[in-house]
Design a protein around this motif. Structure first.
Motif, PDB file in Angstrom:
ATOM      1  N   LEU A 154      31.475 -60.438 -26.156  1.00 44.77           N
ATOM      2  CA  LEU A 154      30.835 -59.129 -26.276  1.00 44.77           C
ATOM      3  C   LEU A 154      29.335 -59.312 -26.514  1.00 44.77           C
ATOM      4  CD1 LEU A 154      33.440 -57.337 -28.582  1.00 44.77           C
ATOM      5  CD2 LEU A 154      33.345 -57.370 -26.074  1.00 44.77           C
ATOM      6  N   LEU A 155      28.525 -58.799 -25.590  1.00 48.04           N
ATOM      7  CA  LEU A 155      27.081 -58.962 -25.666  1.00 48.04           C
ATOM      8  C   LEU A 155      26.371 -57.614 -25.641  1.00 48.04           C
ATOM      9  CD1 LEU A 155      26.632 -61.814 -23.025  1.00 48.04           C
ATOM     10  CD2 LEU A 155      26.737 -62.060 -25.505  1.00 48.04           C
ATOM     11  N   MET A 156      25.320 -57.512 -26.434  1.00 44.18           N
ATOM     12  CA  MET A 156      24.423 -56.346 -26.364  1.00 44.18           C
ATOM     13  C   MET A 156      23.058 -56.837 -25.926  1.00 44.18           C
ATOM     14  SD  MET A 156      25.335 -53.909 -29.565  1.00 44.18           S
ATOM     15  CE  MET A 156      26.872 -52.997 -29.538  1.00 44.18           C
ATOM     16  N   GLN A 157      22.484 -56.114 -24.968  1.00 50.74           N
ATOM     17  CA  GLN A 157      21.195 -56.513 -24.408  1.00 50.74           C
ATOM     18  C   GLN A 157      20.271 -55.312 -24.352  1.00 50.74           C
ATOM     19  OE1 GLN A 157      21.160 -59.255 -20.984  1.00 50.74           O
ATOM     20  NE2 GLN A 157      20.170 -57.599 -19.854  1.00 50.74           N
ATOM     21  N   PRO A 158      19.079 -55.428 -24.919  1.00 47.93           N
ATOM     22  CA  PRO A 158      18.154 -54.295 -24.835  1.00 47.93           C
ATOM     23  C   PRO A 158      17.687 -54.086 -23.395  1.00 47.93           C
ATOM     24  CG  PRO A 158      17.051 -56.203 -25.789  1.00 47.93           C
ATOM     25  CD  PRO A 158      18.492 -56.572 -25.630  1.00 47.93           C
ATOM     26  N   GLU A 159      17.608 -52.838 -22.984  1.00 54.10           N
ATOM     27  CA  GLU A 159      17.035 -52.525 -21.666  1.00 54.10           C
ATOM     28  C   GLU A 159      15.562 -52.893 -21.741  1.00 54.10           C
ATOM     29  OE1 GLU A 159      15.028 -50.841 -18.551  1.00 54.10           O
ATOM     30  OE2 GLU A 159      14.797 -49.932 -20.539  1.00 54.10           O
ATOM     31  N   TRP A 160      15.058 -53.578 -20.734  1.00 49.53           N
ATOM     32  CA  TRP A 160      13.754 -54.234 -20.814  1.00 49.53           C
ATOM     33  C   TRP A 160      12.619 -53.290 -21.199  1.00 49.53           C
ATOM     34  CZ3 TRP A 160      11.887 -58.711 -21.792  1.00 49.53           C
ATOM     35  CH2 TRP A 160      10.544 -58.992 -21.547  1.00 49.53           C
ATOM     36  N   SER A 161      12.568 -52.099 -20.608  1.00 50.73           N
ATOM     37  CA  SER A 161      11.434 -51.210 -20.873  1.00 50.73           C
ATOM     38  C   SER A 161      11.433 -50.678 -22.312  1.00 50.73           C
ATOM     39  CB  SER A 161      11.418 -50.033 -19.888  1.00 50.73           C
ATOM     40  OG  SER A 161      12.474 -49.136 -20.160  1.00 50.73           O
ATOM     41  N   LYS A 162      12.580 -50.819 -23.007  1.00 52.15           N
ATOM     42  CA  LYS A 162      12.663 -50.329 -24.386  1.00 52.15           C
ATOM     43  C   LYS A 162      13.035 -51.445 -25.361  1.00 52.15           C
ATOM     44  CE  LYS A 162      14.100 -46.218 -25.148  1.00 52.15           C
ATOM     45  NZ  LYS A 162      15.016 -45.088 -25.345  1.00 52.15           N
ATOM     46  N   HIS A 163      12.841 -52.693 -24.942  1.00 52.13           N
ATOM     47  CA  HIS A 163      13.309 -53.789 -25.798  1.00 52.13           C
ATOM     48  C   HIS A 163      12.601 -53.826 -27.151  1.00 52.13           C
ATOM     49  CE1 HIS A 163       9.927 -56.013 -23.934  1.00 52.13           C
ATOM     50  NE2 HIS A 163       9.985 -56.814 -24.968  1.00 52.13           N
ATOM     51  N   THR A 164      11.334 -53.427 -27.214  1.00 51.81           N
ATOM     52  CA  THR A 164      10.643 -53.458 -28.515  1.00 51.81           C
ATOM     53  C   THR A 164      11.263 -52.467 -29.497  1.00 51.81           C
ATOM     54  OG1 THR A 164       8.792 -52.992 -27.013  1.00 51.81           O
ATOM     55  CG2 THR A 164       8.288 -54.175 -28.988  1.00 51.81           C
ATOM     56  N   GLN A 165      11.633 -51.280 -28.992  1.00 51.92           N
ATOM     57  CA  GLN A 165      12.238 -50.266 -29.871  1.00 51.92           C
ATOM     58  C   GLN A 165      13.696 -50.595 -30.199  1.00 51.92           C
ATOM     59  OE1 GLN A 165      10.637 -49.681 -26.849  1.00 51.92           O
ATOM     60  NE2 GLN A 165      10.134 -47.511 -26.695  1.00 51.92           N
ATOM     61  N   MET A 166      14.456 -51.097 -29.192  1.00 50.65           N
ATOM     62  CA  MET A 166      15.895 -51.244 -29.375  1.00 50.65           C
ATOM     63  C   MET A 166      16.291 -52.563 -30.028  1.00 50.65           C
ATOM     64  SD  MET A 166      16.593 -48.282 -28.495  1.00 50.65           S
ATOM     65  CE  MET A 166      18.290 -48.396 -28.953  1.00 50.65           C
ATOM     66  N   LEU A 167      15.474 -53.592 -29.888  1.00 53.88           N
ATOM     67  CA  LEU A 167      15.834 -54.906 -30.418  1.00 53.88           C
ATOM     68  C   LEU A 167      16.130 -54.886 -31.918  1.00 53.88           C
ATOM     69  CD1 LEU A 167      16.365 -57.719 -29.358  1.00 53.88           C
ATOM     70  CD2 LEU A 167      13.956 -58.238 -29.637  1.00 53.88           C
ATOM     71  N   PRO A 168      15.301 -54.270 -32.755  1.00 53.99           N
ATOM     72  CA  PRO A 168      15.628 -54.238 -34.188  1.00 53.99           C
ATOM     73  C   PRO A 168      16.951 -53.511 -34.474  1.00 53.99           C
ATOM     74  CG  PRO A 168      13.337 -53.577 -33.829  1.00 53.99           C
ATOM     75  CD  PRO A 168      13.988 -53.658 -32.482  1.00 53.99           C
ATOM     76  N   LEU A 169      17.239 -52.448 -33.714  1.00 48.07           N
ATOM     77  CA  LEU A 169      18.500 -51.717 -33.905  1.00 48.07           C
ATOM     78  C   LEU A 169      19.693 -52.578 -33.511  1.00 48.07           C
ATOM     79  CD1 LEU A 169      17.478 -48.208 -32.483  1.00 48.07           C
ATOM     80  CD2 LEU A 169      17.428 -49.000 -34.864  1.00 48.07           C
ATOM     81  N   ILE A 170      19.546 -53.331 -32.423  1.00 48.67           N
ATOM     82  CA  ILE A 170      20.637 -54.212 -31.978  1.00 48.67           C
ATOM     83  C   ILE A 170      20.872 -55.313 -33.004  1.00 48.67           C
ATOM     84  CG2 ILE A 170      21.377 -55.840 -30.199  1.00 48.67           C
ATOM     85  CD1 ILE A 170      19.732 -54.151 -28.178  1.00 48.67           C
ATOM     86  N   ILE A 171      19.800 -55.886 -33.515  1.00 52.54           N
ATOM     87  CA  ILE A 171      19.934 -56.944 -34.524  1.00 52.54           C
ATOM     88  C   ILE A 171      20.713 -56.425 -35.727  1.00 52.54           C
ATOM     89  CG2 ILE A 171      18.646 -58.355 -36.201  1.00 52.54           C
ATOM     90  CD1 ILE A 171      16.454 -58.573 -33.953  1.00 52.54           C
ATOM     91  N   ASP A 172      20.347 -55.251 -36.227  1.00 51.83           N
ATOM     92  CA  ASP A 172      21.065 -54.668 -37.372  1.00 51.83           C
ATOM     93  C   ASP A 172      22.521 -54.370 -37.019  1.00 51.83           C
ATOM     94  OD1 ASP A 172      18.829 -54.842 -38.976  1.00 51.83           O
ATOM     95  OD2 ASP A 172      18.242 -52.737 -38.702  1.00 51.83           O
ATOM     96  N   TYR A 173      22.744 -53.868 -35.819  1.00 47.63           N
ATOM     97  CA  TYR A 173      24.112 -53.529 -35.399  1.00 47.63           C
ATOM     98  C   TYR A 173      24.985 -54.782 -35.359  1.00 47.63           C
ATOM     99  CZ  TYR A 173      27.916 -51.114 -33.124  1.00 47.63           C
ATOM    100  OH  TYR A 173      29.163 -50.565 -32.851  1.00 47.63           O
ATOM    101  N   ILE A 174      24.460 -55.861 -34.780  1.00 42.37           N
ATOM    102  CA  ILE A 174      25.243 -57.095 -34.673  1.00 42.37           C
ATOM    103  C   ILE A 174      25.487 -57.694 -36.061  1.00 42.37           C
ATOM    104  CG2 ILE A 174      25.213 -59.470 -33.786  1.00 42.37           C
ATOM    105  CD1 ILE A 174      23.771 -58.356 -31.283  1.00 42.37           C
ATOM    106  N   LYS A 175      24.521 -57.593 -36.945  1.00 40.45           N
ATOM    107  CA  LYS A 175      24.728 -58.090 -38.310  1.00 40.45           C
ATOM    108  C   LYS A 175      25.871 -57.336 -38.987  1.00 40.45           C
ATOM    109  CE  LYS A 175      20.846 -58.745 -40.663  1.00 40.45           C
ATOM    110  NZ  LYS A 175      19.435 -58.476 -41.072  1.00 40.45           N
ATOM    111  N   ASP A 176      25.989 -56.040 -38.700  1.00 41.88           N
ATOM    112  CA  ASP A 176      27.072 -55.229 -39.267  1.00 41.88           C
ATOM    113  C   ASP A 176      28.377 -55.349 -38.479  1.00 41.88           C
ATOM    114  OD1 ASP A 176      25.430 -54.312 -41.278  1.00 41.88           O
ATOM    115  OD2 ASP A 176      24.887 -52.454 -40.221  1.00 41.88           O
ATOM    116  N   ASN A 177      28.287 -55.791 -37.219  1.00 38.75           N
ATOM    117  CA  ASN A 177      29.458 -55.882 -36.324  1.00 38.75           C
ATOM    118  C   ASN A 177      29.432 -57.242 -35.630  1.00 38.75           C
ATOM    119  OD1 ASN A 177      30.480 -52.840 -36.200  1.00 38.75           O
ATOM    120  ND2 ASN A 177      28.235 -52.834 -36.157  1.00 38.75           N
ATOM    121  N   PRO A 178      29.777 -58.311 -36.362  1.00 33.56           N
ATOM    122  CA  PRO A 178      29.560 -59.664 -35.854  1.00 33.56           C
ATOM    123  C   PRO A 178      30.447 -60.103 -34.696  1.00 33.56           C
ATOM    124  CG  PRO A 178      30.592 -59.725 -38.021  1.00 33.56           C
ATOM    125  CD  PRO A 178      30.238 -58.297 -37.750  1.00 33.56           C
TER     126      PRO A 178
END
Length: 193
Positions: A154-178
């Motif tokens: 299971l992988l989550m990947q930020p969409e490139w044009s929004k990677h700066t905004q979405m990357l921190p949210l994905i990091i937090d999400y994966i930390k909570d959902n390993p």
């Protein structure tokens, strides 16, 4: 549409040398697609399976990645059988919206909100790559994760044009959902095709 030798830039096989075979044609219509020129199959020439395999054999890597467009628009049995016969591992990157064909060593399923997947993709997926464009995509990713096999990566990947905004949210999400892992489009960071 095109074929080229490079490094796989994203997903489970990121960093591996790979021969990419991009097939023209797609009806999914992702507004953030980075290869919209692939959508109209009529704009691209046809090639024989033999010529595609010969092109791949010019390079030392023996990983062939079939992508698009949407490659499952076509029956890929003949192409993948020929690649495997020539000694290639075969990977596909697909939205899964068409019936499943081909002989694969690895199936990367990347569902899109714009068109529902065909049900047979779930049992064949080795990797679920969920593109995160906005906050609602986390729930979308989970809805598909519940349908793939337990051993599917299971992988989550930020969409490139929004990677700066979405990357921190994905990091937090994966930390909570390993059960999830991060995928990045490393080829874009490295500026390679």
């Amino acid at each position: 549409m095109e074929a080229f030798y490079t490094l796989q830039g994203e997903g489970q096989h990121s960093g591996r040398a790979a021969y990419f075979i991009r097939l023209g044609g797609c009806e999914v219509g992702c507004h953030w697609c980075d290869v919209k020129e692939s959508w109209n199959a009529d704009l691209h020439p046809s090639y024989s399976v033999d010529s595609i395999v010969k092109g791949a054999l010019q390079y030392p890597g023996r990983l062939a990645v079939i992508t698009g467009g949407e490659p499952l628009m076509y029956n890929l049995d003949e192409l993948t059988a020929a690649l495997k016969h020539a000694g290639f591992k075969t990977n596909i990157e697909t939205s899964g919206v068409y019936p499943f064909t081909g002989f694969w060593d690895w199936v990367c399923f990347s569902p899109k909100k714009f068109k529902n997947p065909h049900p047979d993709i779930y049992k064949n997926a080795n990797e679920l790559k969920s593109i995160i464009y906005n906050k609602s995509d986390f729930d979308f990713a989970e809805s598909h994760a519940s349908l793939v096999s337990p051993d599917c990566t299971l992988l989550m990947q930020p969409e490139w044009s929004k990677h700066t905004q979405m990357l921190p949210l994905i990091i937090d999400y994966i930390k909570d959902n390993p059960k999830w892992k991060m995928s990045l489009q490393t080829h874009k960071y490295m500026n390679i095709p």
